[in-house]
Design an enzyme around this catalytic site. Structure first.
Site, short mmCIF file in Angstrom:
data_model
loop_
_atom_site.label_atom_id
_atom_site.label_comp_id
_atom_site.label_asym_id
_atom_site.label_seq_id
_atom_site.Cartn_x
_atom_site.Cartn_y
_atom_site.Cartn_z
N LYS A 69 12.54 -11.36 -0.04
CA LYS A 69 11.80 -11.87 1.13
C LYS A 69 10.81 -12.97 0.75
O LYS A 69 10.63 -13.92 1.49
CB LYS A 69 11.06 -10.72 1.83
N GLY B 255 5.10 -4.89 0.48
CA GLY B 255 5.63 -5.99 1.28
C GLY B 255 5.59 -5.71 2.77
O GLY B 255 5.12 -6.54 3.56
N ASP C 214 10.01 -8.50 11.23
CA ASP C 214 9.39 -7.18 11.05
C ASP C 214 8.15 -7.07 11.93
O ASP C 214 7.81 -5.99 12.41
CB ASP C 214 8.98 -6.97 9.58
N GLY D 246 -0.42 2.33 2.27
CA GLY D 246 0.43 1.49 1.41
C GLY D 246 0.05 0.03 1.55
O GLY D 246 -0.46 -0.40 2.60
N GLY E 29 10.47 5.02 12.32
CA GLY E 29 10.80 3.71 11.76
C GLY E 29 12.14 3.19 12.27
O GLY E 29 12.41 1.99 12.20
P1 NAP Z 1 7.02 -1.90 -1.45
O1 NAP Z 1 6.74 -3.36 -1.40
O2 NAP Z 1 7.59 -1.31 -2.68
O3 NAP Z 1 5.61 -1.15 -1.12
C1 NAP Z 1 5.51 0.24 -1.12
C2 NAP Z 1 4.04 0.65 -1.05
O4 NAP Z 1 4.01 2.06 -1.03
C3 NAP Z 1 3.20 0.21 -2.24
O5 NAP Z 1 1.88 -0.02 -1.83
C4 NAP Z 1 3.26 1.44 -3.15
O6 NAP Z 1 2.15 1.58 -4.00
C5 NAP Z 1 3.21 2.53 -2.11
N1 NAP Z 1 3.71 3.80 -2.62
C6 NAP Z 1 4.91 4.04 -3.18
N2 NAP Z 1 5.01 5.35 -3.50
C7 NAP Z 1 3.84 5.93 -3.14
C8 NAP Z 1 3.34 7.25 -3.24
N3 NAP Z 1 4.07 8.23 -3.76
N4 NAP Z 1 2.11 7.51 -2.76
C9 NAP Z 1 1.35 6.51 -2.24
N5 NAP Z 1 1.77 5.23 -2.14
C10 NAP Z 1 2.99 4.95 -2.58
O7 NAP Z 1 8.01 -1.46 -0.27
P2 NAP Z 1 8.06 -2.08 1.21
O8 NAP Z 1 9.03 -3.20 1.25
O9 NAP Z 1 6.70 -2.31 1.68
O10 NAP Z 1 8.75 -0.88 2.02
C11 NAP Z 1 8.05 0.35 2.19
C12 NAP Z 1 8.85 1.28 3.10
O11 NAP Z 1 8.94 0.74 4.40
C13 NAP Z 1 10.29 1.54 2.65
O12 NAP Z 1 10.57 2.90 2.83
C14 NAP Z 1 11.10 0.69 3.59
O13 NAP Z 1 12.42 1.23 3.80
C15 NAP Z 1 10.28 0.80 4.85
N6 NAP Z 1 10.53 -0.32 5.77
C16 NAP Z 1 11.01 -0.01 7.01
C17 NAP Z 1 11.27 -1.01 7.92
C18 NAP Z 1 11.80 -0.65 9.26
O14 NAP Z 1 12.37 -1.54 9.93
N7 NAP Z 1 11.63 0.57 9.72
C19 NAP Z 1 11.02 -2.35 7.58
C20 NAP Z 1 10.49 -2.64 6.30
C21 NAP Z 1 10.25 -1.60 5.41
P3 NAP Z 1 2.14 0.92 -5.47
O15 NAP Z 1 1.91 -0.54 -5.25
O16 NAP Z 1 1.01 1.63 -6.14
O17 NAP Z 1 3.48 1.22 -6.08
#
Ligand code: NAP
Length: 485
Positions: free
Chosen positions: A284, A346, A320, A343, A450
């Protein structure tokens, strides 16, 4: 164009049953004799429900047969005598005696490369065609999306030289060749039995190939779209967008484009023009950097999840933001509401931007407190350490961490005691009812899945690509059915 379902069953009777079922979608079936433990050739072929290819793959060619080469040859010849429409024999083995005994139009000479698409593929195909076999088949592993282009080039050469060629790239990166291969000139494409195990990496279930990808109506005028990312194994976008194009009655197909990087994607796109691209993890930011122009949402969040064709190049959008807000708009008024985002990755950037754009008083909490503060500062929100969450007041809690996602469905990012607001929105959509949403519902807190955001961002992509809203019931049904599976 032919669809062949490869049958991988361990008994003769199951193989016959599977072949009957497969012909609901396929034109012919490949009976993989090497998987059948009680191989009874007369019964297998007497009961064949339609045209069949019989083969007995050795281990070195990705199969399960470990008897003698003489025994393998005899079984193949017997299958031809008993009425197998085609026998498939490897170019690396005893193909000459097969060609002497079986009419050549019934012989498929096959080549498999499980490591890569070899640079000398054209000369391999020329040598195979020189054997006189009626059909030449090559299957080679794609390690990047652009490897599909070698397959497309081989198929074009095959058509020009009147070689009856079936060529495909194995692996997730090779899916384009399985769907577009017939358009590029492939004599046949392989699929697996719906609900059954594939015989090669990247095989698509036959019902999906026919009903979702609508492979039988793909032609020169079909517009090609896709999702770029890595890995894409669990992406639901092809199901949802193909359903939208079908409901619109549009001649279009949407593919998973698993690529190495944006260069790989754009190399592929230079030869297989795409009309629109969804971009997902981890590209992205790179898509943002390479876009010719950007929407406000894409610019502000620094992330692009949608490429729209413009006169000058790719225009980057971030749907998004709209996808997240869509389910909220119907339910509540965000201005002045207290929102807490869990969190700081991204997705959180799009969410915090969206909440602030609607005037919500927004806080961000992450296990890396500095990351939370940096993100918050960028959008005029407040950043907090994870341990502060129980002391924060909120009306709307948004989970943007992956906690609770399949397969760790019992996990929740926060315990039930920390839930004390009015709304909980979980970005995780698989499963649809996450542990967090279940805990919220038990406390009488309204829950938003979601899945609604996923649908919302896809609807916005459709609108951007096609200029009008799609029939969203078809997209919703496709999503529900994919999540149900
Ligand atoms: P990302 O960039 O990897 O960010 C994940 C965040 O969650 C980071 O801040 C990470 O912290 C934190 N995290 C991970 N494991 C954790 C835990 N056990 N306890 C507390 N914090 C934790 O991922 P992303 O792209 O933002 O996506 C996150 C989620 O959103 C995914 O499940 C994705 O499938 C979902 N999503 C859904 C949609 C939708 O359309 N519904 C769209 C986009 C994303 P650290 O930095 O410390 O690792």
């Amino acid at each position: 164009m032919k669809i062949c379902v490869a049958i991988r069953e361990s008994s003769t009777s199951d193989a016959v049953d599977a072949a009957c079922r497969a012909l609901a979608w396929a034109d012919l079936v490949e009976l993989r004799g090497d998987y059948i433990r009680d191989l009874d050739l007369p019964r297998l072929l007497a009961d064949k429900p339609g045209p069949v290819i019989f083969t007995l793959r050795s281990r070195s060619e990705g199969g399960e047969f470990d008897g003698s080469e003489r025994g393998r040859l005899e079984t193949l010849l017997e299958a031809a005598q008993l009425g197998a429409d085609y026998v498939d024999v490897e170019f690396s083995s005893f193909w000459k005696p097969v060609l002497e005994a079986v009419p050549r139009e019934r012989v498929i000479l096959s080549y498999h490369n499980f490591e890569r698409v070899p640079p000398d593929l054209p000369s391999v195909i020329d040598s195979m065609a020189a054997s006189g076999a009626g059909i030449v088949k090559v299957a080679a592993r794609a390690n990047r999306l652009s490897d599909n282009l070698e397959i497309a080039a081989a198929l074009r050469r095959g058509t020009e030289s009147n070689i009856r060629l079936c060529a495909l790239a194995m692996g997730r990166a090779g899916i384009a060749s399985r769907v577009l291969g017939p358009l590029w000139g492939s004599w046949m494409t392989y699929a697996c039995l719906p609900g059954g195990a594939p015989t090669a990496d990247g095989q698509i279930p036959a019902d999906e190939l026919v009903d979702s990808y609508r492979i039988r109506s793909i032609g020169e005028s079909t517009a090609v779209y896709g999702v770029a990312g890595r890995p894409l194994e669990h992406s639901l976008s092809p199901r949802v967008h193909n359903a939208a194009f079908a409901a619109r009655g549009m001649d279009a197909v949407y593919l998973p484009l698993e690529c190495d990087d944006m260069d790989d994607l754009l190399r592929f796109e230079a030869q297989v023009p795409l009309q629109g691209i969804s971009v997902t993890i981890p590209y992205k930011e790179e898509a943002h950097a390479r876009a010719r122009s950007l929407s406000v949402e894409a610019d502000q969040t620094g992330a692009v999840n949608t490429y729209v064709r413009s006169g000058t190049g790719w225009h980057g959008e971030n749907t998004d933001v709209d996808g997240f807000l869509r389910p909220l708009r119907r339910r509540l008024h965000l201005a002045g509401m207290r929102a807490l985002v869990l969190g700081a990755g991204g997705a959180a950037r799009a969410i915090v931007f969206a909440l602030r754009s609607q005037g919500a008083l927004t806080s961000v909490a992450a296990r890396n407190a500095d990351r939370a503060r940096d993100l918050a500062a960028r959008f005029g929100a407040e950043g907090h350490a994870w341990a502060e969450i129980p002391h924060l007041d909120w009306d709307l809690l948004v989970n943007t961490t992956p906690v609770g996602m399949h397969p760790r469905v019992e996990d929740s990012p926060v315990p039930a005691e920390w839930l004390k607001g009015k709304w909980v929105y979980d970005l995780v959509y698989n499963p649809k009812q996450t542990r967090l949403l279940q805990l919220a519902a038990k406390k009488g807190i309204s829950a938003i899945s979601g899945a609604e955001m996923f649908l919302g961002q896809a609807i916005k992509q459709q609108q951007l690509w096609c200029g009008s809203l799609p029939p969203d019931n078809a997209m919703r049904d496709a999503l529900e059915s994919a999540l149900g599976k």
